[in-house]
Write a protein that holds these residues in place. Structure first.
Motif, short mmCIF file in Angstrom:
data_model
loop_
_atom_site.label_atom_id
_atom_site.label_comp_id
_atom_site.label_asym_id
_atom_site.label_seq_id
_atom_site.Cartn_x
_atom_site.Cartn_y
_atom_site.Cartn_z
N ALA A 191 0.86 -1.18 0.00
CA ALA A 191 0.00 0.00 0.00
C ALA A 191 0.89 1.22 0.00
CB ALA A 191 -0.93 0.02 1.21
N GLY A 192 0.45 2.27 -0.67
CA GLY A 192 1.27 3.47 -0.70
C GLY A 192 0.49 4.67 -1.19
N ASP A 193 0.84 5.83 -0.69
CA ASP A 193 0.16 7.08 -1.06
C ASP A 193 1.16 8.14 -1.48
OD1 ASP A 193 -2.09 5.78 -0.12
OD2 ASP A 193 -2.22 6.94 1.73
N TRP A 194 0.69 9.05 -2.34
CA TRP A 194 1.36 10.31 -2.60
C TRP A 194 0.37 11.43 -2.27
CZ3 TRP A 194 6.31 11.17 -4.52
CH2 TRP A 194 6.99 10.06 -5.04
N THR A 195 0.86 12.51 -1.68
CA THR A 195 0.04 13.69 -1.45
C THR A 195 0.83 14.93 -1.88
OG1 THR A 195 -1.05 12.66 0.46
CG2 THR A 195 -1.24 15.04 0.24
N PHE A 196 0.15 15.79 -2.64
CA PHE A 196 0.76 17.03 -3.14
C PHE A 196 -0.06 18.21 -2.61
CE2 PHE A 196 1.37 13.57 -6.06
CZ PHE A 196 2.71 13.63 -6.40
N GLN A 197 0.58 19.06 -1.83
CA GLN A 197 -0.11 20.19 -1.22
C GLN A 197 0.54 21.50 -1.66
OE1 GLN A 197 -0.04 20.12 3.05
NE2 GLN A 197 -1.25 21.97 3.28
N LYS A 198 -0.26 22.39 -2.22
CA LYS A 198 0.24 23.67 -2.68
C LYS A 198 0.53 24.57 -1.49
CE LYS A 198 -1.09 27.65 -5.55
NZ LYS A 198 -2.14 28.20 -6.47
N LEU A 199 1.76 25.10 -1.43
CA LEU A 199 2.15 26.03 -0.39
C LEU A 199 2.19 27.46 -0.91
CD1 LEU A 199 5.04 24.02 1.33
CD2 LEU A 199 2.61 24.06 1.93
N ALA A 200 2.47 27.61 -2.20
CA ALA A 200 2.49 28.90 -2.88
C ALA A 200 2.41 28.61 -4.37
CB ALA A 200 3.76 29.69 -2.53
N ASN A 201 2.38 29.66 -5.18
CA ASN A 201 2.26 29.44 -6.63
C ASN A 201 3.39 28.58 -7.19
OD1 ASN A 201 -0.12 30.86 -6.84
ND2 ASN A 201 0.90 32.81 -7.33
N ASN A 202 4.56 28.72 -6.60
CA ASN A 202 5.71 27.95 -7.05
C ASN A 202 6.35 27.18 -5.91
OD1 ASN A 202 6.11 28.57 -10.01
ND2 ASN A 202 6.07 30.66 -9.20
N LYS A 203 5.53 26.59 -5.07
CA LYS A 203 6.05 25.78 -3.98
C LYS A 203 5.03 24.71 -3.62
CE LYS A 203 8.63 26.32 0.35
NZ LYS A 203 9.94 26.10 -0.29
N VAL A 204 5.49 23.46 -3.56
CA VAL A 204 4.60 22.34 -3.28
C VAL A 204 5.26 21.42 -2.25
CG1 VAL A 204 5.53 21.02 -5.24
CG2 VAL A 204 3.30 20.40 -4.27
N LYS A 205 4.43 20.94 -1.33
CA LYS A 205 4.89 19.94 -0.36
C LYS A 205 4.50 18.56 -0.88
CE LYS A 205 4.30 18.53 4.48
NZ LYS A 205 3.62 18.85 5.76
N VAL A 206 5.48 17.67 -0.94
CA VAL A 206 5.26 16.32 -1.45
C VAL A 206 5.48 15.33 -0.31
CG1 VAL A 206 6.01 14.55 -3.08
CG2 VAL A 206 5.97 16.96 -3.77
N THR A 207 4.48 14.50 -0.06
CA THR A 207 4.56 13.48 0.99
C THR A 207 4.29 12.12 0.38
OG1 THR A 207 3.72 15.07 2.61
CG2 THR A 207 3.67 12.75 3.23
N THR A 208 5.10 11.14 0.71
CA THR A 208 4.88 9.78 0.22
C THR A 208 4.97 8.82 1.40
OG1 THR A 208 5.68 8.05 -1.30
CG2 THR A 208 7.33 9.55 -0.40
N THR A 209 4.03 7.91 1.50
CA THR A 209 3.99 6.95 2.59
C THR A 209 3.72 5.56 2.03
OG1 THR A 209 1.61 7.18 2.97
CG2 THR A 209 3.06 8.69 4.16
N GLY A 210 4.08 4.53 2.79
CA GLY A 210 3.72 3.20 2.33
C GLY A 210 4.44 2.06 3.02
N TYR A 211 4.10 0.88 2.60
CA TYR A 211 4.74 -0.34 3.07
C TYR A 211 4.51 -1.44 2.05
CZ TYR A 211 0.39 -2.79 4.03
OH TYR A 211 -0.81 -3.41 3.89
#
Length: 215
Positions: free
Chosen positions: A149-169
Protein backbone atom coordinates in the motif's frame (compact mmCIF):
# COMPACT_ATOMS: atom_id res chain seq x y z
CA UNK A 1 -4.84 11.73 -21.29
CA UNK A 2 -1.76 10.51 -23.16
CA UNK A 3 -1.16 6.80 -22.68
CA UNK A 4 2.32 7.36 -21.31
CA UNK A 5 0.85 9.33 -18.41
CA UNK A 6 -0.63 7.37 -15.55
CA UNK A 7 -0.41 7.53 -11.84
CA UNK A 8 2.62 5.79 -10.46
CA UNK A 9 2.96 5.81 -6.74
CA UNK A 10 5.98 3.95 -6.98
CA UNK A 11 6.79 1.21 -4.80
CA UNK A 12 7.25 2.92 -1.62
CA UNK A 13 8.59 0.68 1.18
CA UNK A 14 9.51 -2.87 0.20
CA UNK A 15 10.89 -4.13 3.47
CA UNK A 16 9.75 -6.24 6.39
CA UNK A 17 10.94 -6.63 9.95
CA UNK A 18 8.59 -8.29 12.43
CA UNK A 19 8.13 -6.82 15.89
CA UNK A 20 5.78 -7.61 18.72
CA UNK A 21 4.34 -4.16 19.40
CA UNK A 22 3.60 -0.90 17.65
CA UNK A 23 6.29 1.76 17.51
CA UNK A 24 5.95 5.52 17.31
CA UNK A 25 7.22 7.15 14.10
CA UNK A 26 10.96 7.75 14.30
CA UNK A 27 12.77 10.40 12.27
CA UNK A 28 15.35 8.14 10.67
CA UNK A 29 16.83 10.58 8.19
CA UNK A 30 16.81 14.36 7.71
CA UNK A 31 19.04 15.61 4.90
CA UNK A 32 18.81 17.94 1.90
CA UNK A 33 15.35 19.15 2.98
CA UNK A 34 14.07 15.56 2.96
CA UNK A 35 12.68 13.87 6.07
CA UNK A 36 12.10 10.11 6.38
CA UNK A 37 10.22 8.55 9.29
CA UNK A 38 9.98 4.80 9.90
CA UNK A 39 7.38 3.14 12.09
CA UNK A 40 5.28 0.05 12.69
CA UNK A 41 1.71 -0.65 13.77
CA UNK A 42 0.25 -3.51 15.78
CA UNK A 43 -2.04 -4.60 12.95
CA UNK A 44 0.79 -4.62 10.42
CA UNK A 45 4.18 -5.78 11.69
CA UNK A 46 5.91 -4.50 8.58
CA UNK A 47 8.23 -1.53 8.38
CA UNK A 48 6.32 1.48 7.07
CA UNK A 49 7.61 4.89 6.18
CA UNK A 50 6.66 8.47 5.58
CA UNK A 51 8.89 10.82 3.62
CA UNK A 52 8.36 14.45 2.73
CA UNK A 53 10.05 17.40 1.08
CA UNK A 54 9.21 20.62 -0.74
CA UNK A 55 9.92 21.67 -4.32
CA UNK A 56 10.00 25.21 -5.70
CA UNK A 57 7.64 24.44 -8.58
CA UNK A 58 3.86 24.52 -9.11
CA UNK A 59 1.90 21.61 -7.69
CA UNK A 60 0.91 20.45 -11.19
CA UNK A 61 4.53 20.05 -12.23
CA UNK A 62 5.32 17.74 -9.32
CA UNK A 63 2.25 15.62 -10.03
CA UNK A 64 3.18 15.37 -13.72
CA UNK A 65 6.49 13.74 -12.82
CA UNK A 66 4.75 10.97 -10.90
CA UNK A 67 2.25 10.47 -13.72
CA UNK A 68 4.89 9.94 -16.39
CA UNK A 69 5.21 6.16 -16.34
CA UNK A 70 7.74 5.93 -19.16
CA UNK A 71 10.35 7.85 -17.21
CA UNK A 72 9.72 6.24 -13.83
CA UNK A 73 12.78 3.94 -14.00
CA UNK A 74 14.89 7.06 -14.52
CA UNK A 75 14.27 8.35 -11.00
CA UNK A 76 12.62 5.70 -8.81
CA UNK A 77 15.26 3.33 -7.38
CA UNK A 78 14.86 -0.37 -8.17
CA UNK A 79 11.99 0.09 -10.64
CA UNK A 80 12.91 -1.84 -13.76
CA UNK A 81 9.57 -1.85 -15.54
CA UNK A 82 6.17 -0.19 -15.28
CA UNK A 83 3.27 -1.18 -17.52
CA UNK A 84 -0.25 0.22 -17.69
CA UNK A 85 -2.83 -2.58 -17.65
CA UNK A 86 -6.03 -0.54 -17.50
CA UNK A 87 -7.36 2.90 -16.67
CA UNK A 88 -10.62 4.75 -16.19
CA UNK A 89 -10.02 8.45 -16.74
CA UNK A 90 -13.47 9.51 -15.50
CA UNK A 91 -13.11 7.67 -12.20
CA UNK A 92 -9.40 8.39 -11.87
CA UNK A 93 -8.63 4.70 -11.43
CA UNK A 94 -5.84 2.63 -12.93
CA UNK A 95 -4.07 -0.72 -12.74
CA UNK A 96 -0.31 -1.10 -13.14
CA UNK A 97 2.16 -3.95 -13.38
CA UNK A 98 5.62 -3.23 -12.04
CA UNK A 99 8.91 -5.10 -11.79
CA UNK A 100 11.54 -4.34 -9.17
CA UNK A 101 15.17 -5.06 -10.02
CA UNK A 102 16.87 -6.12 -6.80
CA UNK A 103 20.66 -6.62 -6.61
CA UNK A 104 22.07 -10.13 -6.94
CA UNK A 105 21.65 -12.57 -5.25
CA UNK A 106 18.15 -11.33 -4.31
CA UNK A 107 15.32 -12.31 -6.61
CA UNK A 108 13.42 -9.60 -8.42
CA UNK A 109 9.88 -8.76 -7.33
CA UNK A 110 6.78 -7.75 -9.23
CA UNK A 111 3.40 -6.38 -8.20
CA UNK A 112 0.01 -5.50 -9.66
CA UNK A 113 -1.24 -2.20 -8.27
CA UNK A 114 -4.74 -0.76 -8.20
CA UNK A 115 -4.70 2.99 -7.72
CA UNK A 116 -6.97 5.97 -7.48
CA UNK A 117 -6.16 9.65 -7.93
CA UNK A 118 -8.31 12.45 -6.50
CA UNK A 119 -8.32 16.21 -6.04
CA UNK A 120 -9.35 17.08 -2.51
CA UNK A 121 -11.53 19.95 -1.29
CA UNK A 122 -8.46 21.86 -0.06
CA UNK A 123 -6.88 21.69 -3.52
CA UNK A 124 -4.35 19.01 -2.65
CA UNK A 125 -3.97 15.94 -4.86
CA UNK A 126 -3.83 12.39 -3.52
CA UNK A 127 -2.82 9.10 -5.13
CA UNK A 128 -3.66 5.94 -3.20
CA UNK A 129 -2.41 2.50 -4.20
CA UNK A 130 -2.83 -1.11 -3.12
CA UNK A 131 -1.65 -4.45 -4.37
CA UNK A 132 -4.43 -6.56 -5.89
CA UNK A 133 -4.87 -10.13 -7.00
CA UNK A 134 -4.77 -10.18 -10.77
CA UNK A 135 -4.59 -12.78 -13.51
CA UNK A 136 -1.50 -11.11 -14.96
CA UNK A 137 0.87 -14.07 -15.47
CA UNK A 138 3.57 -14.62 -12.90
CA UNK A 139 7.11 -14.72 -14.22
CA UNK A 140 9.74 -17.42 -13.54
CA UNK A 141 12.27 -16.42 -10.87
CA UNK A 142 10.28 -13.30 -9.93
CA UNK A 143 8.47 -13.15 -6.58
CA UNK A 144 4.96 -11.68 -6.75
CA UNK A 145 4.17 -9.15 -4.00
CA UNK A 146 0.66 -9.37 -2.56
CA UNK A 147 0.90 -6.99 0.41
CA UNK A 148 1.53 -3.41 -0.64
CA UNK A 149 0.00 0.00 0.00
CA UNK A 150 1.27 3.47 -0.70
CA UNK A 151 0.16 7.08 -1.06
CA UNK A 152 1.36 10.31 -2.60
CA UNK A 153 0.04 13.69 -1.45
CA UNK A 154 0.76 17.03 -3.14
CA UNK A 155 -0.11 20.19 -1.22
CA UNK A 156 0.24 23.67 -2.68
CA UNK A 157 2.15 26.03 -0.39
CA UNK A 158 2.49 28.90 -2.88
CA UNK A 159 2.26 29.44 -6.63
CA UNK A 160 5.71 27.95 -7.05
CA UNK A 161 6.05 25.78 -3.98
CA UNK A 162 4.60 22.34 -3.28
CA UNK A 163 4.89 19.94 -0.36
CA UNK A 164 5.26 16.32 -1.45
CA UNK A 165 4.56 13.48 0.99
CA UNK A 166 4.88 9.78 0.22
CA UNK A 167 3.99 6.95 2.59
CA UNK A 168 3.72 3.20 2.33
CA UNK A 169 4.74 -0.34 3.07
CA UNK A 170 5.08 -3.69 1.40
CA UNK A 171 5.90 -7.20 2.48
CA UNK A 172 8.72 -8.17 0.08
CA UNK A 173 8.14 -11.91 0.61
CA UNK A 174 11.04 -14.34 0.68
CA UNK A 175 14.28 -13.94 2.58
CA UNK A 176 16.02 -10.57 2.49
CA UNK A 177 19.19 -9.86 4.52
CA UNK A 178 18.69 -7.51 7.46
CA UNK A 179 21.42 -5.20 6.16
CA UNK A 180 19.47 -4.69 2.94
CA UNK A 181 16.21 -4.21 4.84
CA UNK A 182 17.68 -1.49 7.05
CA UNK A 183 19.22 0.31 4.09
CA UNK A 184 16.11 0.09 1.94
CA UNK A 185 13.55 1.36 4.42
CA UNK A 186 15.48 4.58 5.03
CA UNK A 187 17.45 5.13 1.84
CA UNK A 188 14.97 4.20 -0.91
CA UNK A 189 12.45 7.01 -0.26
CA UNK A 190 15.30 9.46 0.33
CA UNK A 191 17.01 8.52 -2.93
CA UNK A 192 13.68 8.65 -4.76
CA UNK A 193 12.91 12.20 -3.63
CA UNK A 194 16.49 13.31 -4.33
CA UNK A 195 16.20 12.05 -7.91
CA UNK A 196 12.74 13.54 -8.22
CA UNK A 197 14.26 16.89 -7.24
CA UNK A 198 16.31 16.76 -10.46
CA UNK A 199 13.63 15.17 -12.64
CA UNK A 200 11.10 17.84 -11.72
CA UNK A 201 13.10 20.46 -13.64
CA UNK A 202 13.10 18.41 -16.84
CA UNK A 203 11.73 20.60 -19.67
CA UNK A 204 9.17 17.85 -20.33
CA UNK A 205 7.17 19.12 -17.38
CA UNK A 206 7.38 22.86 -18.10
CA UNK A 207 3.71 22.91 -19.16
CA UNK A 208 2.17 19.94 -17.35
CA UNK A 209 -1.17 18.55 -18.51
CA UNK A 210 -3.01 16.61 -15.83
CA UNK A 211 -6.04 14.36 -16.35
CA UNK A 212 -9.43 16.05 -16.01
CA UNK A 213 -10.15 14.35 -12.68
CA UNK A 214 -7.29 16.36 -11.11
CA UNK A 215 -8.27 19.75 -12.51
Amino acid sequence: MNKKHIVLATLLSLTSFVVTAAEAPKLSLHRNNIKVWTYQTENNPVFQYKAETTFDVPLERAVAVVLDVERTPQWVPYVGKAQLLSRDEKKGEFTLYMVLDFPFPLKDRDVVIKGKMTKNADGSISIKNNAVQNNYPEQPDIIRLTKYAGDWTFQKLANNKVKVTTTGYADPAGAIPLSFVNMFVQQQPYQMLMKMKKEIYNPLYAQPKLPDVLK
